[in-house]
Design a protein around this motif. Sequence first.
Motif, mmCIF file in Angstrom:
data_model
loop_
_atom_site.group_PDB
_atom_site.id
_atom_site.type_symbol
_atom_site.label_atom_id
_atom_site.label_comp_id
_atom_site.label_asym_id
_atom_site.label_seq_id
_atom_site.Cartn_x
_atom_site.Cartn_y
_atom_site.Cartn_z
ATOM 1 N N TYR A 144 0.973 -1.318 -0.364
ATOM 2 C CA TYR A 144 -0.227 -0.507 -0.135
ATOM 3 C C TYR A 144 1.089 1.077 0.090
ATOM 4 N N TYR A 173 0.311 5.663 0.498
ATOM 5 C CA TYR A 173 -0.709 6.365 -0.249
ATOM 6 C C TYR A 173 -0.039 8.056 0.123
ATOM 7 N N LEU A 205 -0.677 -2.002 5.412
ATOM 8 C CA LEU A 205 -1.887 -2.145 5.677
ATOM 9 C C LEU A 205 -2.644 -3.454 5.186
ATOM 10 N N SER A 232 -13.842 0.995 1.461
ATOM 11 C CA SER A 232 -12.995 0.429 1.727
ATOM 12 C C SER A 232 -11.591 0.391 2.339
ATOM 13 N N ALA A 233 -11.745 -0.688 2.801
ATOM 14 C CA ALA A 233 -10.698 -1.357 4.051
ATOM 15 C C ALA A 233 -9.152 -0.910 4.341
ATOM 16 N N ARG A 234 -8.739 0.021 2.758
ATOM 17 C CA ARG A 234 -8.112 0.241 2.819
ATOM 18 C C ARG A 234 -7.119 1.102 3.041
ATOM 19 N N GLN A 235 -8.330 2.287 3.322
ATOM 20 C CA GLN A 235 -7.816 3.865 3.384
ATOM 21 C C GLN A 235 -7.331 3.469 4.619
#
Lengths: 114, 112
Positions: A31, A33, A96, B96-99
């Motif tokens: 992941y 961001y 995550l 969304s569980a990824r945020q």
Amino acid sequence: DAGITQSPRHKVTETGTPVTLRCHQTENHRYMYWYRQDPGHGLRLIHYSYGVKDTDKGEVSDGYSVSRSKTEDFLLTLESATSSQTSVYFCAISELDRGNTEAFFGQGTRLTVV
Amino acid sequence: QQPVQSPQAVILREGEDAVINCSSSKALYSVHWYRQKHGEAPVFLMILLKGGEQKGHEKISASFNEKKQQSSLYLTASQLSYSGTYFCGTGPTSGSARQLTFGSGTQLTVLP
């Protein structure tokens, strides 16, 4: 320290020009961001990626696009920079999975749009 | 939607205690806490995953009430090094569980 590098660290650009910020990681984390940090607003999520070519919008995605063609690189593009996009931009990485691992942040990019 | 933190700022003397609160309108699976020094990147403090879970490290601990979608960070016997901005981050269970979404931060100043 986690291997995460942002470039450039500082940039001044003119209104209307495109700008690309780069985030590079050596941790092979899934992941990635992009956040922007402004006084009074904390860290606001712009876009994120959960794998190569898998990206999704965050809460303040208008005017921004992203790409991830390799696991290690996540690019943030301001398509036509505006003064409201003057900010400090942070990249973060994580393994995550429903929130159960910590995120590591890059050192930030200070972008000024004049 | 960003989680809501309170207070926005707190000033205390060395040795005093502080509590920072974080709440969300969405159901939560996890809560993260980070601290950021001026001009630096945020640094991880702890994650809480289960309803009612408490974690701690030395004089900094936190609780997470999953049912109320709230978390609190407890700083006891504050040290000068605790000064900085504290952020809670939340990973929702729905959508969304990824945020990983952060609050607006709490600025903590510890005076000698």
